[in-house]
Write a protein that holds these residues in place. Sequence first.
Motif, PDB file in Angstrom:
ATOM      1  N   LYS A 134      51.245  18.611  45.071  1.00 49.71           N
ATOM      2  CA  LYS A 134      51.678  20.010  45.119  1.00 49.71           C
ATOM      3  C   LYS A 134      50.925  20.848  44.085  1.00 49.71           C
ATOM      4  CE  LYS A 134      55.592  22.965  43.959  1.00 49.71           C
ATOM      5  NZ  LYS A 134      56.993  23.000  43.508  1.00 49.71           N
ATOM      6  N   TRP A 135      50.875  20.351  42.852  1.00 51.79           N
ATOM      7  CA  TRP A 135      50.233  21.123  41.778  1.00 51.79           C
ATOM      8  C   TRP A 135      48.723  21.200  41.984  1.00 51.79           C
ATOM      9  CZ3 TRP A 135      53.944  23.794  40.559  1.00 51.79           C
ATOM     10  CH2 TRP A 135      55.201  23.284  40.286  1.00 51.79           C
TER      11      TRP A 135
ATOM     12  N   VAL B  42      49.409  30.240  36.723  1.00 53.04           N
ATOM     13  CA  VAL B  42      49.585  29.774  38.106  1.00 53.04           C
ATOM     14  C   VAL B  42      50.680  28.716  38.164  1.00 53.04           C
ATOM     15  CG1 VAL B  42      48.451  28.441  39.951  1.00 53.04           C
ATOM     16  CG2 VAL B  42      47.261  30.363  38.877  1.00 53.04           C
ATOM     17  N   LEU B  43      50.662  27.794  37.223  1.00 53.11           N
ATOM     18  CA  LEU B  43      51.669  26.729  37.217  1.00 53.11           C
ATOM     19  C   LEU B  43      53.061  27.284  36.926  1.00 53.11           C
ATOM     20  CD1 LEU B  43      49.597  24.024  35.332  1.00 53.11           C
ATOM     21  CD2 LEU B  43      50.240  24.002  37.755  1.00 53.11           C
TER      22      LEU B  43
ATOM     23  N   GLN C 110      47.109  21.215  44.871  1.00 54.31           N
ATOM     24  CA  GLN C 110      46.837  22.179  45.938  1.00 54.31           C
ATOM     25  C   GLN C 110      47.063  23.614  45.452  1.00 54.31           C
ATOM     26  OE1 GLN C 110      45.473  21.228  48.994  1.00 54.31           O
ATOM     27  NE2 GLN C 110      45.030  23.412  48.893  1.00 54.31           N
ATOM     28  N   LEU C 111      48.110  23.838  44.669  1.00 50.84           N
ATOM     29  CA  LEU C 111      48.378  25.164  44.118  1.00 50.84           C
ATOM     30  C   LEU C 111      47.217  25.636  43.239  1.00 50.84           C
ATOM     31  CD1 LEU C 111      50.474  27.485  43.713  1.00 50.84           C
ATOM     32  CD2 LEU C 111      51.197  26.246  41.670  1.00 50.84           C
ATOM     33  N   LEU C 112      46.707  24.742  42.408  1.00 53.21           N
ATOM     34  CA  LEU C 112      45.599  25.099  41.523  1.00 53.21           C
ATOM     35  C   LEU C 112      44.323  25.387  42.316  1.00 53.21           C
ATOM     36  CD1 LEU C 112      46.273  22.546  38.658  1.00 53.21           C
ATOM     37  CD2 LEU C 112      46.476  25.041  38.510  1.00 53.21           C
TER      38      LEU C 112
ATOM     39  N   ARG D  26      54.163  30.399  37.541  1.00 55.26           N
ATOM     40  CA  ARG D  26      54.609  31.128  38.737  1.00 55.26           C
ATOM     41  C   ARG D  26      55.002  30.166  39.845  1.00 55.26           C
ATOM     42  NH1 ARG D  26      50.438  33.973  40.976  1.00 55.26           N
ATOM     43  NH2 ARG D  26      48.938  33.281  39.440  1.00 55.26           N
ATOM     44  N   GLY D  27      54.380  28.981  39.876  1.00 54.51           N
ATOM     45  CA  GLY D  27      54.705  27.978  40.886  1.00 54.51           C
ATOM     46  C   GLY D  27      55.950  27.174  40.563  1.00 54.51           C
TER      47      GLY D  27
ATOM     48  N   ASP E 165      44.165  26.423  45.421  1.00 52.06           N
ATOM     49  CA  ASP E 165      44.375  27.657  46.178  1.00 52.06           C
ATOM     50  C   ASP E 165      44.146  28.909  45.328  1.00 52.06           C
ATOM     51  OD1 ASP E 165      44.957  26.195  48.436  1.00 52.06           O
ATOM     52  OD2 ASP E 165      47.141  26.434  48.267  1.00 52.06           O
ATOM     53  N   ASN E 166      44.232  28.785  44.016  1.00 58.83           N
ATOM     54  CA  ASN E 166      44.072  29.935  43.125  1.00 58.83           C
ATOM     55  C   ASN E 166      42.724  29.959  42.413  1.00 58.83           C
ATOM     56  OD1 ASN E 166      46.744  31.602  42.879  1.00 58.83           O
ATOM     57  ND2 ASN E 166      47.328  29.466  43.167  1.00 58.83           N
TER      58      ASN E 166
END
Length: 125
Positions: free
Chosen positions: A81-82, A105-106, A84-86, A108-109, A88-89
Motif C-alpha cells: 500500500k505504502w 504523502v505518508l 504504491q502510494l509513494l 495524508r495517506g 503514485d505521487n
Amino acid sequence: MSTTPNVRRRAGSAVVIGLLTCALAGTACSSGGRGGSNQPGVEGPTSIAQGAPGPRVTINYSSAQDIAAQLHANDVSDPEKWAQLLVDNQPYPAGAAGNDKIRDVLTRGGASPDDIAKITNVIVP
C-alpha cells in the motif's frame, strides 16, 4: 657476462618495495584517523526509527515492487500500500524537500508515525 643476477636483484627490489608500500598503507589507514560521519559536530540521521537504516531505495528510480520489498524487509505494515502510494505521487525533489514530501504523502495517506519512520529509513528521494 650475464645479466641474470642484475635482473633478479631488480625484480627482488621491486617486490620488497611493493610489499613495504602495502604494509605502510595498511598501517596508515587503520591508525585511528577520523573520517566520514564519526566526526564530532556532524549530525547523524534524523529518523526516529530504531536501528541503522538498511539498504536505501531511491524512490524516483524504483518500481512499486522494489520499494515494497524494502519496506517489507524493514517491518513496515502493509508495504505494498505504502509503496504504491509513494510511486503514485512521484516525482520527489532531491534532498530535504523530497524527504518532506515523502513524509507529507505518508501522513495524508494515514501512515502511523512508526511506519513513517521505518519508511524514511529506507526510502530516499
